[in-house]
Design a protein around this motif. Structure first.
Motif, PDB file in Angstrom:
ATOM      1  N   LEU A  15      11.999   5.441 -14.215  1.00  0.00           N
ATOM      2  CA  LEU A  15      11.835   5.610 -12.773  1.00  0.00           C
ATOM      3  C   LEU A  15      12.347   6.989 -12.329  1.00  0.00           C
ATOM      4  CD1 LEU A  15      12.756   2.948 -10.131  1.00  0.00           C
ATOM      5  CD2 LEU A  15      13.768   5.206  -9.942  1.00  0.00           C
ATOM      6  N   VAL A  16      13.497   7.368 -12.856  1.00  0.00           N
ATOM      7  CA  VAL A  16      14.058   8.684 -12.501  1.00  0.00           C
ATOM      8  C   VAL A  16      13.129   9.791 -13.001  1.00  0.00           C
ATOM      9  CG1 VAL A  16      15.976  10.268 -12.936  1.00  0.00           C
ATOM     10  CG2 VAL A  16      16.444   7.859 -12.417  1.00  0.00           C
ATOM     11  N   ALA A  17      12.631   9.641 -14.216  1.00  0.00           N
ATOM     12  CA  ALA A  17      11.716  10.645 -14.772  1.00  0.00           C
ATOM     13  C   ALA A  17      10.478  10.787 -13.893  1.00  0.00           C
ATOM     14  CB  ALA A  17      11.317  10.259 -16.202  1.00  0.00           C
ATOM     15  N   ARG A  18       9.909   9.661 -13.478  1.00  0.00           N
ATOM     16  CA  ARG A  18       8.731   9.700 -12.609  1.00  0.00           C
ATOM     17  C   ARG A  18       9.062  10.361 -11.276  1.00  0.00           C
ATOM     18  NH1 ARG A  18       8.275   4.156 -13.532  1.00  0.00           N
ATOM     19  NH2 ARG A  18       7.391   3.989 -15.615  1.00  0.00           N
ATOM     20  N   PHE A  19      10.225  10.042 -10.755  1.00  0.00           N
ATOM     21  CA  PHE A  19      10.632  10.648  -9.478  1.00  0.00           C
ATOM     22  C   PHE A  19      10.660  12.170  -9.607  1.00  0.00           C
ATOM     23  CE2 PHE A  19      13.675  12.329  -6.446  1.00  0.00           C
ATOM     24  CZ  PHE A  19      13.254  11.731  -5.268  1.00  0.00           C
ATOM     25  N   LEU A  20      11.065  12.640 -10.788  1.00  0.00           N
ATOM     26  CA  LEU A  20      11.158  14.082 -11.006  1.00  0.00           C
ATOM     27  C   LEU A  20       9.816  14.677 -11.446  1.00  0.00           C
ATOM     28  CD1 LEU A  20      14.649  14.158 -12.749  1.00  0.00           C
ATOM     29  CD2 LEU A  20      14.107  14.845 -10.397  1.00  0.00           C
ATOM     30  N   GLY A  21       8.780  13.865 -11.392  1.00  0.00           N
ATOM     31  CA  GLY A  21       7.434  14.384 -11.623  1.00  0.00           C
ATOM     32  C   GLY A  21       6.918  14.226 -13.037  1.00  0.00           C
ATOM     33  N   GLU A  22       7.664  13.572 -13.901  1.00  0.00           N
ATOM     34  CA  GLU A  22       7.178  13.365 -15.269  1.00  0.00           C
ATOM     35  C   GLU A  22       6.256  12.149 -15.319  1.00  0.00           C
ATOM     36  OE1 GLU A  22      10.635  13.126 -17.845  1.00  0.00           O
ATOM     37  OE2 GLU A  22      11.548  14.797 -16.763  1.00  0.00           O
ATOM     38  N   GLU A  23       5.331  12.186 -16.273  1.00  0.00           N
ATOM     39  CA  GLU A  23       4.429  11.044 -16.455  1.00  0.00           C
ATOM     40  C   GLU A  23       5.096  10.041 -17.379  1.00  0.00           C
ATOM     41  OE1 GLU A  23       0.877  10.573 -15.933  1.00  0.00           O
ATOM     42  OE2 GLU A  23       0.604  12.328 -14.643  1.00  0.00           O
ATOM     43  N   ALA A  30       0.805  -1.226   0.000  1.00  0.00           N
ATOM     44  CA  ALA A  30       0.000   0.000   0.000  1.00  0.00           C
ATOM     45  C   ALA A  30       0.839   1.276   0.000  1.00  0.00           C
ATOM     46  CB  ALA A  30      -0.978  -0.013   1.176  1.00  0.00           C
ATOM     47  N   ILE A  31       1.842   1.322  -0.857  1.00  0.00           N
ATOM     48  CA  ILE A  31       2.561   2.577  -1.067  1.00  0.00           C
ATOM     49  C   ILE A  31       2.659   2.815  -2.577  1.00  0.00           C
ATOM     50  CG2 ILE A  31       3.904   2.503   1.073  1.00  0.00           C
ATOM     51  CD1 ILE A  31       6.311   1.547  -0.559  1.00  0.00           C
ATOM     52  N   PRO A  32       2.844   4.076  -2.990  1.00  0.00           N
ATOM     53  CA  PRO A  32       2.850   4.373  -4.427  1.00  0.00           C
ATOM     54  C   PRO A  32       4.018   3.717  -5.165  1.00  0.00           C
ATOM     55  CG  PRO A  32       2.750   6.399  -3.095  1.00  0.00           C
ATOM     56  CD  PRO A  32       2.973   5.276  -2.147  1.00  0.00           C
ATOM     57  N   LEU A  33       3.718   3.279  -6.373  1.00  0.00           N
ATOM     58  CA  LEU A  33       4.704   2.581  -7.202  1.00  0.00           C
ATOM     59  C   LEU A  33       5.537   3.590  -7.989  1.00  0.00           C
ATOM     60  CD1 LEU A  33       5.667  -0.193  -8.422  1.00  0.00           C
ATOM     61  CD2 LEU A  33       3.953   0.187 -10.209  1.00  0.00           C
ATOM     62  N   LEU A  34       6.849   3.527  -7.808  1.00  0.00           N
ATOM     63  CA  LEU A  34       7.724   4.432  -8.569  1.00  0.00           C
ATOM     64  C   LEU A  34       8.223   3.756  -9.844  1.00  0.00           C
ATOM     65  CD1 LEU A  34       9.119   7.207  -8.623  1.00  0.00           C
ATOM     66  CD2 LEU A  34      11.058   6.167  -7.446  1.00  0.00           C
TER      67      LEU A  34
END
Ligand SMILES: Nc1ncnc2c1ncn2[C@@H]1O[C@H](COP(=O)(O)OP(=O)(O)O)[C@@H](O)[C@H]1O
Ligand SMILES: [Mg+2]
Lengths: 269, 95
Positions: free
Chosen positions: A241-249, A203-207
């Motif tokens: 994963l890095v892109a998502r971490f930086l807020g990209e879709e 139950a935590i968000p998937l990065l």
């Protein structure tokens, strides 16, 4: 303001060091000044994965003990401009990572870095606790396998109760799930937990989901973080994963078997 | 693999991964204890409000107030530590 991110898991061998190396490299490739610290005292390994093992002169514990200045111990990566490695000590002294010493080093790193990535050792002993304690965010690295998921759940409990943020009643540590060594064909066969299963339990968000890939072993053989092998599946999964971490879709890839799509299987091949 | 094999393969999903999930759900719920793995969500707010109250009487800085929550087995201890500035010991009311 520098961010401290721990790559943690409880269980060993799940891909923390692989993830730390690629995550740090990915952030540095985006221009962020990034340092990745090996907290695995006595079992230094990050240097090998980063390919800088022959350039280690001083280590984290030397800096804590005042035997070397921080900039003497930091190893500047030869491929990515803004990337640095702080290697672990090979000492057998389990108490070498003393909290106030670790804090002092992290505070000094905070002055000049954007991201501080802490590669945690396995277990819940001193080294792992120190890697987690000062974290602002956590990449909870998990394999789709019972003991790894259970250990990750325990680690989440520790982050929520024993980290600096918990103890000092600040905003809780931000948790991200990184599911590694994922084998879609085994999931489809029904003998591996699926992403959804693991997400439902933890139950935590998937990065990100990193596929089981021979590219990981190959790149570790030559000391190149797999994210630099851009054309490989694991390498591009880490880049996403890095892109998502930086807020990209970025849509999640490598969740299904590519070669055999639904229709192929439906109508035979 | 043909049409029917596909569904047969799908039905097999009920085997080891499903068993793993069920076992994990049980053990994880058990180990989290009754209250789940709740981070002490209310602590930041508690700390802010306490600070406001204290400041009605004494001027203290944000970092002079520490709230610790410790878990010791079944027992939870909330520890509150406020460092008062030296010069502002509140005057003892005249008796
Ligand atoms: N996505 C992956 N695919 C295949 N092998 C992997 C993957 N991630 C990690 N490994 C392998 O698993 C082993 C443990 O990885 P490592 O990153 O050292 O784990 P940890 O730091 O958690 O102990 C290494 O041999 C590594 O090459
Ligand atoms: Mg490791």
């Amino acid at each position: 303001m520098a961010k401290i991110i721990v790559v943690t898991s409880g269980k060993g061998g799940v891909g923390k060091t692989t993830t730390s190396a690629s995550f740090a490299t990915g952030l540095a490739l985006r221009g962020f000044k990034t340092v990745v610290i090996d907290f695995d005292v006595g079992l230094r390994n990050l240097d090998l994965i980063m390919g800088c093992e022959r350039r280690v002169v001083y280590d984290f514990v030397n800096v804590i003990n005042g035997e070397a200045a921080l900039n003497q111990a930091l190893i500047k990566d030869k491929r990515v401009e803004t990337l640095y490695v702080l290697p672990a000590s090979q000492t057998r002294d389990k108490d070498a990572l003393e909290q106030s010493g670790v804090e002092r080093v992290l505070d000094e790193l905070r002055q000049s870095f954007d991201y501080i990535i802490c590669d945690s050792p396995a277990g819940i002993e001193r080294g792992a606790m120190m890697a987690m304690y000062f974290a602002d965010e956590a990449l909870v690295t998990t394999n789709p396998e019972v003991s790894s998921v259970r250990d990750s759940d325990r680690i989440l409990g520790i982050l929520a109760s024993k980290s600096r943020r918990a103890v000092q009643a600040e905003e809780p540590v931000k948790e991200h799930l990184v599911l590694t060594r994922y084998a879609p064909e085994r999931v489809e066969r029904g003998d591996m937990l699926s992403v959804d299963d693991v997400m439902e339990i933890l139950a935590i968000p998937l990065l990100g989901v990193i596929p089981e890939s021979s590219a990981v072993l190959q790149s570790s053989n030559s000391g190149v973080p797999v994210i630099l092998e851009e054309t490989t599946d694991a390498g591009s999964a880490y880049a996403d994963l890095v892109a998502r971490f930086l807020g990209e879709e970025r849509p999640h890839r490598f969740l299904t078997t590519e070669k055999k799509g639904f229709f192929k299987r439906l109508f035979g091949n | 693999m043909g049409f029917f094999d596909y569904f047969r393969a799908n039905r097999k999903k009920q085997n080891s991964a499903a068993v793993a999930k069920e076992r994990l759900q049980i053990i994880v719920a058990h180990e989290r204890g009754s209250g789940r793995r709740r981070s002490p969500d209310y602590l930041p707010a508690l700390k802010r409000e306490l600070l406001e109250v204290v400041r009605k009487y004494v001027q203290v800085e944000q970092d002079q107030i520490k709230v610790h929550l410790d878990r010791d087995g079944d027992c939870e201890v909330l520890e509150l530590n406020i460092l008062l500035p030296d010069d502002e010991v509140p005057a003892r009311p005249a008796t």
